[in-house]
Scaffold this active site. Structure first.
Site, PDB file in Angstrom:
ATOM      1  N   ARG A  23     -23.565 -79.352 -65.945  1.00  0.00           N
ATOM      2  CA  ARG A  23     -24.545 -80.070 -65.116  1.00  0.00           C
ATOM      3  C   ARG A  23     -25.928 -79.442 -65.206  1.00  0.00           C
ATOM      4  O   ARG A  23     -26.935 -80.134 -65.059  1.00  0.00           O
ATOM      5  CB  ARG A  23     -24.073 -80.109 -63.669  1.00  0.00           C
ATOM      6  CG  ARG A  23     -22.912 -81.071 -63.544  1.00  0.00           C
ATOM      7  CD  ARG A  23     -22.554 -81.316 -62.119  1.00  0.00           C
ATOM      8  NE  ARG A  23     -21.652 -82.458 -62.072  1.00  0.00           N
ATOM      9  CZ  ARG A  23     -20.898 -82.769 -61.035  1.00  0.00           C
ATOM     10  NH1 ARG A  23     -20.946 -82.029 -59.951  1.00  0.00           N
ATOM     11  NH2 ARG A  23     -20.124 -83.823 -61.060  1.00  0.00           N
ATOM     12  N   LYS A  47      -6.480 -94.270 -58.104  1.00  0.00           N
ATOM     13  CA  LYS A  47      -7.098 -94.643 -56.832  1.00  0.00           C
ATOM     14  C   LYS A  47      -7.301 -96.150 -56.765  1.00  0.00           C
ATOM     15  O   LYS A  47      -8.419 -96.649 -56.888  1.00  0.00           O
ATOM     16  CB  LYS A  47      -8.429 -93.918 -56.673  1.00  0.00           C
ATOM     17  CG  LYS A  47      -8.265 -92.417 -56.517  1.00  0.00           C
ATOM     18  CD  LYS A  47      -9.616 -91.786 -56.237  1.00  0.00           C
ATOM     19  CE  LYS A  47      -9.729 -90.416 -56.841  1.00  0.00           C
ATOM     20  NZ  LYS A  47     -11.063 -90.122 -57.319  1.00  0.00           N
ATOM     21  N   GLY A  68     -14.387 -89.084 -63.238  1.00  0.00           N
ATOM     22  CA  GLY A  68     -14.151 -87.682 -63.553  1.00  0.00           C
ATOM     23  C   GLY A  68     -12.938 -87.470 -64.437  1.00  0.00           C
ATOM     24  O   GLY A  68     -12.986 -86.702 -65.411  1.00  0.00           O
ATOM     25  N   GLY A 121     -18.185 -91.674 -57.606  1.00  0.00           N
ATOM     26  CA  GLY A 121     -18.357 -92.709 -56.583  1.00  0.00           C
ATOM     27  C   GLY A 121     -19.614 -93.538 -56.779  1.00  0.00           C
ATOM     28  O   GLY A 121     -19.606 -94.760 -56.570  1.00  0.00           O
TER      29      GLY A 121
HETATM   30  P1  ADP Z   1     -11.071 -91.430 -62.576  1.00  0.00           P
HETATM   31  O1  ADP Z   1     -11.344 -90.043 -62.040  1.00  0.00           O
HETATM   32  O2  ADP Z   1     -11.306 -91.511 -64.064  1.00  0.00           O
HETATM   33  O3  ADP Z   1     -11.796 -92.487 -61.821  1.00  0.00           O
HETATM   34  P2  ADP Z   1      -8.629 -91.649 -61.035  1.00  0.00           P
HETATM   35  O4  ADP Z   1      -9.072 -90.494 -60.222  1.00  0.00           O
HETATM   36  O5  ADP Z   1      -8.560 -92.981 -60.380  1.00  0.00           O
HETATM   37  O6  ADP Z   1      -9.505 -91.730 -62.387  1.00  0.00           O
HETATM   38  O7  ADP Z   1      -7.140 -91.388 -61.592  1.00  0.00           O
HETATM   39  C1  ADP Z   1      -6.810 -90.304 -62.416  1.00  0.00           C
HETATM   40  C2  ADP Z   1      -5.402 -89.819 -62.172  1.00  0.00           C
HETATM   41  O8  ADP Z   1      -4.488 -90.887 -62.239  1.00  0.00           O
HETATM   42  C3  ADP Z   1      -4.971 -88.819 -63.204  1.00  0.00           C
HETATM   43  O9  ADP Z   1      -4.773 -87.577 -62.580  1.00  0.00           O
HETATM   44  C4  ADP Z   1      -3.650 -89.388 -63.740  1.00  0.00           C
HETATM   45  O10 ADP Z   1      -2.650 -88.408 -63.895  1.00  0.00           O
HETATM   46  C5  ADP Z   1      -3.242 -90.356 -62.669  1.00  0.00           C
HETATM   47  N1  ADP Z   1      -2.382 -91.439 -63.158  1.00  0.00           N
HETATM   48  C6  ADP Z   1      -2.661 -92.329 -64.108  1.00  0.00           C
HETATM   49  N2  ADP Z   1      -1.630 -93.155 -64.309  1.00  0.00           N
HETATM   50  C7  ADP Z   1      -0.657 -92.786 -63.451  1.00  0.00           C
HETATM   51  C8  ADP Z   1       0.651 -93.251 -63.172  1.00  0.00           C
HETATM   52  N3  ADP Z   1       1.164 -94.284 -63.844  1.00  0.00           N
HETATM   53  N4  ADP Z   1       1.351 -92.627 -62.205  1.00  0.00           N
HETATM   54  C9  ADP Z   1       0.832 -91.576 -61.543  1.00  0.00           C
HETATM   55  N5  ADP Z   1      -0.408 -91.088 -61.754  1.00  0.00           N
HETATM   56  C10 ADP Z   1      -1.135 -91.676 -62.708  1.00  0.00           C
HETATM   57 MG    MG Z   2     -10.552 -89.028 -60.345  1.00  0.00          MG
END
Ligand code: ADP
Ligand code: MG
Length: 403
Positions: free
Chosen positions: A39, A200, A354, A377
């Site tokens: 960063r 999420k 992230g 976010g």
């Molecule tokens: P980002 O940070 O890119 O927005 P998220 O925080 O929404 O993504 O989700 C990331 C997490 O989702 C990762 O830690 C991953 O392990 C988990 N994940 C993805 N697919 C599955 C699944 N089918 N079951 C459980 N966890 C999952």
């Molecule tokens: Mg995330």
């Protein structure tokens, strides 16, 4: 939105809201040290340009969550030290965030010199956007520049309040984020393909809604797919899936039937495991009926191939959220395949989130995408079509008008 091109910064004190919220660890003596300086290096574009143009820089950021109280473990000292090494400039650390002593230091700054303020969240008024703190910050400068896109969705004193009190503009990072993300929403090269995954689900439903209106294809992966598969009547076993998300998914599926909306792509096969662990028993499931006692932890190979074809023919790709539990090797293949397809795509590729960025880095592909959004976010809120307070505050004329 005004950019630093619109400002005459020569000889002026310029307060730059940067994102120096870096990960910390401790050295052998228990002193905080930087775990990663990405960063800080990212912020150099704006910092070096302003220095070259003769600005006197006052930098402000938050670091961690000190919750309105001084905390020596969350001091900006290691950040100021790293900045000194990276720029070779005179870099001083202020003894606090605001006040007479800090103000005197800003007045002593010469062109190209840098004063780093202490962690702005040492002040309780930061997150409450207290006008008194905003005024105290405004007294430290002649001009305000916001380059902290990651907190642009928060109306805090250093991201919003102060912007109304000084002539203000967006720094290069924030400008690039807003231009790229707005660009793919307002005038994307078609077909626009959105890939939404991760865990999420509730946080991302509004993002899916937006792309249902704007995109040609919305690809669903990660834990996100189970509410959709459940809504279609498939068994999901122990996969992450709740009734509320399934209700959302049902509504989105109904929209997908409307020819003016995007089509939805869902997995046709999965990788299932008996638990979320590196040494879980796991296998490819041909189809999407997840047996009891098993959970879906990645998209399957046939799905990855279909998704790859959609990505290859896209004019624009927006990707947020991994396709599976990619941190565990048995469940990484789907995310790796999609990351490789995005890396090779001819269209404009934009990645946010992230964990999505961490996935790209894990596969050594972080430099292959056109834009890696740092917002978390803020990225999701902008894509949803919400107004970001930190961006909106830069759209007004600024108190002193044209500087
Ligand atoms: P980002 O940070 O890119 O927005 P998220 O925080 O929404 O993504 O989700 C990331 C997490 O989702 C990762 O830690 C991953 O392990 C988990 N994940 C993805 N697919 C599955 C699944 N089918 N079951 C459980 N966890 C999952
Ligand atoms: Mg995330």
């Amino acid at each position: 939105m005004r950019s630093i091109d619109d400002l005459d910064v020569h000889g002026k004190r310029v307060l730059v809201r940067v994102d120096f919220n870096v990960p910390l660890t401790e050295d052998a003596d228990g002193r905080p040290v930087l775990a990663d300086d990405t960063r800080i290096t990212a912020a150099l574009v704006t910092i070096e340009e302003l220095r070259a143009r003769g600005a006197r820089l006052v930098l402000v950021s938050h670091l961690g969550r000190p919750e309105g109280r001084f905390d020596p473990k969350l001091s900006m000292a290691p950040v100021a030290q790293r900045l000194r090494e990276l720029t070779g400039a005179e870099v001083a650390l202020a003894p606090g965030v605001v006040g007479a002593e800090v103000r005197a230091l800003t007045e002593e700054l010469r062109e190209g010199e840098i004063l780093v303020l202490e962690n702005v969240r040492f002040e309780a008024g930061e997150t409450s956007n207290d006008p008194e703190l905003a005024h105290a910050l405004a007294e430290l400068a002649d001009i305000y520049v916001n380059d902290a896109f990651g907190v642009a969705h928060r109306a805090h004193a250093s991201t919003e309040g102060v912007a109304h009190l000084l002539p203000s503009a967006a720094g290069r990072l924030l400008e690039g984020e807003v231009r790229t993300l707005s660009g793919i929403l307002e005038s994307p090269a078609h077909p626009l393909v959105a890939i939404v995954g991760g865990a999420k689900v509730a946080d991302k439903i509004a993002v899916i809604d937006r792309f249902m209106e704007l995109a040609e294809v919305v690809i669903i992966g990660g834990a996100m797919c189970f509410p959709f598969l459940c809504a279609q009547g498939h068994a999901v076993g122990e996969s992450l899936c709740c009734e509320e998300d399934t209700e959302h998914a049902r509504r989105v599926l109904a929209q997908a039937a409307n020819p003016h909306h995007a089509s939805i792509e869902l997995p046709v096969d999965l990788v299932i495991g008996d638990r979320l662990s590196e040494d879980a028993e796991h296998r490819v499931l041909d189809g999407v009926e997840v047996p009891q006692g098993w959970m879906g932890l990645d998209i399957g190979p046939a799905t990855a191939q279909r998704y790859g074809r959609e990505i290859a023919r896209a004019g624009t790709v927006f990707w947020n959220g991994p396709m599976g539990a990619f941190e565990l090797e048995p469940f990484a293949a789907g995310t790796r395949a999609v990351a490789e397809a995005v890396a090779q795509a001819k269209g404009l590729t934009v990645v946010g989130g992230g964990d999505s960025a961490a996935a790209l880095a894990r596969f050594g592909l972080e430099d292959t995408v056109d834009h890696l959004s740092t917002g978390g976010g803020a990225t999701l809120e902008l894509v949803e079509g919400r107004t970001l307070p930190g961006v909106q505050a830069l759209e007004g004329a600024g108190v002193a008008g044209g500087v």
